[in-house]
Design an enzyme around this catalytic site. Structure first.
Site, PDB file in Angstrom:
ATOM      1  N   SER A 144      29.020  26.055  -3.140  1.00 60.23           N
ATOM      2  CA  SER A 144      29.080  25.975  -1.668  1.00 60.23           C
ATOM      3  C   SER A 144      28.025  26.859  -1.031  1.00 60.23           C
ATOM      4  O   SER A 144      28.312  27.646  -0.139  1.00 60.23           O
ATOM      5  CB  SER A 144      30.474  26.390  -1.183  1.00 60.23           C
ATOM      6  N   CYS A 145      26.813  26.731  -1.471  1.00 61.11           N
ATOM      7  CA  CYS A 145      25.716  27.599  -1.035  1.00 61.11           C
ATOM      8  C   CYS A 145      24.599  26.727  -0.475  1.00 61.11           C
ATOM      9  O   CYS A 145      24.433  25.577  -0.877  1.00 61.11           O
ATOM     10  CB  CYS A 145      25.224  28.405  -2.242  1.00 61.11           C
ATOM     11  N   GLY A 146      23.815  27.278   0.420  1.00 59.63           N
ATOM     12  CA  GLY A 146      22.658  26.561   0.938  1.00 59.63           C
ATOM     13  C   GLY A 146      21.645  26.232  -0.151  1.00 59.63           C
ATOM     14  O   GLY A 146      20.847  25.311  -0.003  1.00 59.63           O
TER      15      GLY A 146
END
Length: 192
Positions: free
Chosen positions: A68-70
């Site tokens: 769930s990271c850019g």
């Protein structure tokens, strides 16, 4: 959570600690300075053990990941690099971590993202700590090898040469397909 400064201070103290008479401290310091990456194992996402010794003589790229990271789309770049160089001797190992609060899922959730969404075929470890005193031993060793280049975010990349020693480290913002990384990989692969 430890700061970068406290980690650097701890790493700088290793030679001083090694000179003490306490055998446990000396053993940790000696292992940190004399072993190679091939001395470590990780629990795999599938529950099996990933023994880095099984990859001895290969070039490794070890990357702490998060779903769930850019930077999560870098899974696709990691797979591209792995597919391009695996036959020549590269192994990519993903190490999911919630150290930066972006990997909350179960093993099945992580697999759904990295393998389902991004087609990852390289080995993926189970979720591990990668920073601080409770980091996995591999990551404590990596920090001892590159104390000024420790993960400060997800998708920090360590390149380990055929010798089992760290030859490069790249922060999250440097994509796996960046020419600096691929040139280093190619140079290490050519060193056989």
């Amino acid at each position: 959570m430890p700061t970068r400064r406290s980690l650097l201070s701890a790493a700088a103290a290793l030679p001083v600690l090694a000179s003490t008479r306490h055998p446990a401290v000396a053993q940790i310091s000696t292992a940190a300075s004399s072993s190679t990456a091939y001395a470590f194992s990780l629990e795999g996402l599938d529950g099996k053990t990933i023994r880095l010794s099984d990859h001895a003589g290969r070039v490794l790229m070890v990357v702490n990941t998060a779903s769930s990271c850019g930077f999560t789309p870098q899974f696709a770049d990691l797979q591209t690099v792995y597919a391009r160089y695996r036959e020549r001797g590269l192994t990519v190992i993903g190490v999911p971590s919630d150290d930066f609060n972006q990997e909350r899922g179960t093993a099945a959730d992580i697999a759904a993202v990295c393998q389902g969404m991004y087609g990852v075929a390289f080995p993926m470890a189970a979720k591990h700590r990668v920073t601080g005193r409770e980091a996995h031993p591999l990551y404590r060793w990596l920090a001892s090898q590159k104390p000024t280049d420790i993960p400060t975010w997800n998708f920090h990349k360590f390149v380990i040469g055929r010798s089992g020693r760290v030859v490069g480290a790249f922060p999250a913002r440097v994509r796996p397909t960046d020419p600096r990384i691929t040139a280093l990989i190619e140079a290490e692969l050519a060193s056989a």
